[in-house]
Design an enzyme around this catalytic site. Structure first.
Site, PDB file in Angstrom:
ATOM      1  N   GLY A  12       0.820  -1.221   0.000  1.00 15.16           N
ATOM      2  CA  GLY A  12       0.000   0.000   0.000  1.00 15.16           C
ATOM      3  C   GLY A  12       0.845   1.259   0.000  1.00 15.16           C
ATOM      4  N   ASP A  62      -1.921  -7.620  -5.842  1.00 21.70           N
ATOM      5  CA  ASP A  62      -3.090  -7.605  -4.970  1.00 21.70           C
ATOM      6  C   ASP A  62      -2.654  -8.396  -3.740  1.00 21.70           C
ATOM      7  OD1 ASP A  62      -5.416  -8.112  -3.587  1.00 21.70           O
ATOM      8  OD2 ASP A  62      -6.573  -8.736  -5.336  1.00 21.70           O
ATOM      9  N   VAL A  63      -2.606  -7.760  -2.587  1.00 17.50           N
ATOM     10  CA  VAL A  63      -2.091  -8.464  -1.400  1.00 17.50           C
ATOM     11  C   VAL A  63      -2.917  -9.694  -1.038  1.00 17.50           C
ATOM     12  CG1 VAL A  63      -0.859  -6.522  -0.328  1.00 17.50           C
ATOM     13  CG2 VAL A  63      -3.294  -6.892   0.195  1.00 17.50           C
ATOM     14  N   SER A 141      -6.348  -0.152  13.099  1.00 19.50           N
ATOM     15  CA  SER A 141      -7.160   1.080  13.127  1.00 19.50           C
ATOM     16  C   SER A 141      -7.810   1.207  14.496  1.00 19.50           C
ATOM     17  CB  SER A 141      -8.263   0.986  12.060  1.00 19.50           C
ATOM     18  OG  SER A 141      -9.226   2.013  12.250  1.00 19.50           O
ATOM     19  N   TYR A 154     -14.695  -4.041   8.257  1.00 23.56           N
ATOM     20  CA  TYR A 154     -13.412  -3.349   8.441  1.00 23.56           C
ATOM     21  C   TYR A 154     -12.906  -3.529   9.883  1.00 23.56           C
ATOM     22  CZ  TYR A 154     -10.116   0.639   8.276  1.00 23.56           C
ATOM     23  OH  TYR A 154      -8.994   1.448   8.330  1.00 23.56           O
ATOM     24  N   ALA A 157     -11.733  -7.082  10.496  1.00 23.55           N
ATOM     25  CA  ALA A 157     -10.427  -7.330   9.865  1.00 23.55           C
ATOM     26  C   ALA A 157      -9.313  -6.659  10.669  1.00 23.55           C
ATOM     27  CB  ALA A 157     -10.436  -6.821   8.428  1.00 23.55           C
ATOM     28  N   LYS A 158      -9.569  -5.416  11.105  1.00 26.14           N
ATOM     29  CA  LYS A 158      -8.518  -4.672  11.825  1.00 26.14           C
ATOM     30  C   LYS A 158      -8.290  -5.261  13.228  1.00 26.14           C
ATOM     31  CE  LYS A 158      -7.320  -1.553   8.772  1.00 26.14           C
ATOM     32  NZ  LYS A 158      -6.051  -1.753   8.040  1.00 26.14           N
ATOM     33  N   ILE A 187      -6.892   9.798   9.684  1.00 26.67           N
ATOM     34  CA  ILE A 187      -5.716  10.374   9.020  1.00 26.67           C
ATOM     35  C   ILE A 187      -6.167  10.910   7.665  1.00 26.67           C
ATOM     36  CG2 ILE A 187      -3.334   9.944   8.256  1.00 26.67           C
ATOM     37  CD1 ILE A 187      -3.794   9.305  11.256  1.00 26.67           C
TER      38      ILE A 187
HETATM   39  N1  LIG Z   1      -6.722   7.125   6.665  1.00 19.68           N
HETATM   40  C1  LIG Z   1      -7.237   6.742   7.833  1.00 19.68           C
HETATM   41  O1  LIG Z   1      -7.986   7.478   8.486  1.00 19.68           O
HETATM   42  C2  LIG Z   1      -6.858   5.400   8.410  1.00 19.68           C
HETATM   43  C3  LIG Z   1      -7.108   5.184   9.779  1.00 19.68           C
HETATM   44  C4  LIG Z   1      -6.782   3.946  10.334  1.00 19.68           C
HETATM   45  C5  LIG Z   1      -6.217   2.976   9.545  1.00 19.68           C
HETATM   46  N2  LIG Z   1      -5.978   3.220   8.216  1.00 19.68           N
HETATM   47  C6  LIG Z   1      -5.367   2.151   7.435  1.00 19.68           C
HETATM   48  O2  LIG Z   1      -4.150   2.624   6.893  1.00 19.68           O
HETATM   49  C7  LIG Z   1      -3.846   1.892   5.707  1.00 19.68           C
HETATM   50  C8  LIG Z   1      -3.495   2.860   4.594  1.00 19.68           C
HETATM   51  O3  LIG Z   1      -4.627   3.645   4.292  1.00 19.68           O
HETATM   52  P1  LIG Z   1      -4.546   5.122   3.696  1.00 19.68           P
HETATM   53  O4  LIG Z   1      -5.436   5.973   4.512  1.00 19.68           O
HETATM   54  O5  LIG Z   1      -3.146   5.543   3.477  1.00 19.68           O
HETATM   55  O6  LIG Z   1      -5.322   4.895   2.287  1.00 19.68           O
HETATM   56  P2  LIG Z   1      -4.887   5.110   0.770  1.00 19.68           P
HETATM   57  O7  LIG Z   1      -6.097   4.807  -0.018  1.00 19.68           O
HETATM   58  O8  LIG Z   1      -4.270   6.466   0.611  1.00 19.68           O
HETATM   59  O9  LIG Z   1      -3.755   4.019   0.537  1.00 19.68           O
HETATM   60  C9  LIG Z   1      -4.059   2.658   0.494  1.00 19.68           C
HETATM   61  C10 LIG Z   1      -3.146   1.994  -0.518  1.00 19.68           C
HETATM   62  O10 LIG Z   1      -3.394   0.584  -0.501  1.00 19.68           O
HETATM   63  C11 LIG Z   1      -3.463   0.137  -1.838  1.00 19.68           C
HETATM   64  N3  LIG Z   1      -4.278  -1.065  -1.916  1.00 19.68           N
HETATM   65  C12 LIG Z   1      -5.617  -1.196  -1.716  1.00 19.68           C
HETATM   66  N4  LIG Z   1      -6.008  -2.456  -1.896  1.00 19.68           N
HETATM   67  C13 LIG Z   1      -4.895  -3.158  -2.226  1.00 19.68           C
HETATM   68  C14 LIG Z   1      -4.646  -4.522  -2.536  1.00 19.68           C
HETATM   69  N5  LIG Z   1      -5.650  -5.421  -2.557  1.00 19.68           N
HETATM   70  N6  LIG Z   1      -3.377  -4.909  -2.817  1.00 19.68           N
HETATM   71  C15 LIG Z   1      -2.376  -4.003  -2.831  1.00 19.68           C
HETATM   72  N7  LIG Z   1      -2.547  -2.712  -2.547  1.00 19.68           N
HETATM   73  C16 LIG Z   1      -3.788  -2.280  -2.249  1.00 19.68           C
HETATM   74  C17 LIG Z   1      -4.077   1.295  -2.610  1.00 19.68           C
HETATM   75  O11 LIG Z   1      -3.806   1.188  -4.015  1.00 19.68           O
HETATM   76  C18 LIG Z   1      -3.399   2.485  -1.951  1.00 19.68           C
HETATM   77  O12 LIG Z   1      -2.176   2.815  -2.591  1.00 19.68           O
HETATM   78  C19 LIG Z   1      -5.073   1.025   5.410  1.00 19.68           C
HETATM   79  O13 LIG Z   1      -4.839  -0.285   5.873  1.00 19.68           O
HETATM   80  C20 LIG Z   1      -6.163   1.689   6.231  1.00 19.68           C
HETATM   81  O14 LIG Z   1      -7.182   0.778   6.576  1.00 19.68           O
HETATM   82  C21 LIG Z   1      -6.288   4.414   7.634  1.00 19.68           C
END
Ligand SMILES: NC(=O)c1ccc[n+]([C@@H]2O[C@H](COP(=O)([O-])OP(=O)(O)OC[C@H]3O[C@@H](n4cnc5c(N)ncnc54)[C@H](O)[C@@H]3O)[C@@H](O)[C@H]2O)c1
Length: 252
Positions: A12, A62-63, A141, A154, A157-158, A187
């Site tokens: 990601g 795709d992870v 999260s 979600y 999973a988290k 974030i």
């Molecule tokens: N932004 C928030 O408020 C927040 C809060 C808590 C947790 N998170 C977690 O942080 C992590 C990053 O999120 P973010 O906010 O930077 O979002 P983002 O959408 O900016 O980045 C997520 C990245 O993951 C990639 N991705 C999605 N599905 C994928 C897959 N199947 N295989 C490979 N890559 C994949 C996307 O292409 C993207 O580049 C996530 O796990 C999210 O759940 C985010």
């Protein structure tokens, strides 16, 4: 630089928090592989890492797909050497009440976050065992700690990532490998817009969160990258099976 000579994989890493982590680990001295569905984005971040003097590799994966991960990790090993640090960050957001949720939505959420964390960790763990040193950091999260409206898949999973982290920390602790999770609060990243909530609702939600957050702001990717850099460092060697929650003081 504390991570000099280390190889890190960040899933990601093409966007948001993952991109921030890639740039921070590179600044701390690591070479970085970016594994993401979004190849163009991953290549852009790889170029930023290389502009800072580190090596980088971008792979489209795709992870949730085990064989794609195994192939990508083999390529990273060939180009950057054995893997010392894994950051499981790839993820998606989606708000849907349980009554409207279909099986495919549930399965996809679990596959990306939970199976993805298994796939990637499984692919790199032998390198860490061989080196008698390693760092696994997975992005959970606050929804995995306290739940969230429209987020049963979600949140499950988290929360699963937290159980995975605590169990694996017990297995790998004696081998010099630490396993931790980060549970961020809200974030500011593209994930919020990708969740398909109407813009007005997103703005109202952010305002409400900021008003309830003791530090009166949402987080930035750098806030999470700083926590991740610490967990990846030698300084954090007594820190395993933990959930660090950078959340400005707002837990749910
Ligand atoms: N932004 C928030 O408020 C927040 C809060 C808590 C947790 N998170 C977690 O942080 C992590 C990053 O999120 P973010 O906010 O930077 O979002 P983002 O959408 O900016 O980045 C997520 C990245 O993951 C990639 N991705 C999605 N599905 C994928 C897959 N199947 N295989 C490979 N890559 C994949 C996307 O292409 C993207 O580049 C996530 O796990 C999210 O759940 C985010």
């Amino acid at each position: 630089m504390s991570l000099s000579g280390k190889t890190a994989i960040v899933t990601g890493g093409a966007s948001g928090i993952g991109r921030g982590i890639c740039l921070r680990l590179a600044r701390d001295g690591a070479n970085v592989a970016i594994l993401d569905l979004d190849l163009a984005g991953a290549e852009k971040v790889a170029a930023e890492v290389m502009a800072g003097g580190r090596k980088a590799v971008a792979c489209q994966v795709d992870v949730a797909n085990r064989s794609q991960i195994d192939t990508a990790v083999a390529r990273v090993r060939q180009e950057l050497g054995p893997i010392h640090i894994l950051v499981n960050d790839a993820g998606i957001g989606e708000f849907v009440p349980l009554a409207q949720m279909n099986e495919a939505q549930w399965d996809r959420m679990i596959a990306i976050h939970l199976k993805g964390t298994f796939n990637c960790t499984k692919a790199v763990v032998q390198d860490m065992i061989d080196a008698k040193w390693g760092r696994v950091v997975s992005i959970s999260s606050v929804a995995g700690l306290g739940g969230g409206m429209g987020l049963v898949h979600y949140s499950a999973a988290k929360a699963g990532i937290i159980g995975f982290t605590k169990a694996l920390a017990q297995e790998l602790g004696p081998l010099g490998i630490t396993v931790n999770a980060i549970a961020p609060g809200l974030i500011d990243t593209p994930i919020i817009r990708k969740s398909q909530l109407p813009e007005e609702q997103i703005r109202g939600w952010i305002e409400t969160v900021v008003g309830r957050t003791p530090v009166r702001r949402v987080g930035a990717p750098d806030d999470i990258a700083a926590a991740c850099a610490y967990l990846a460092s030698e300084d954090a060697s007594f820190f395993t099976g933990q959930v660090m929650s950078p959340n400005g003081g707002l837990y749910t």
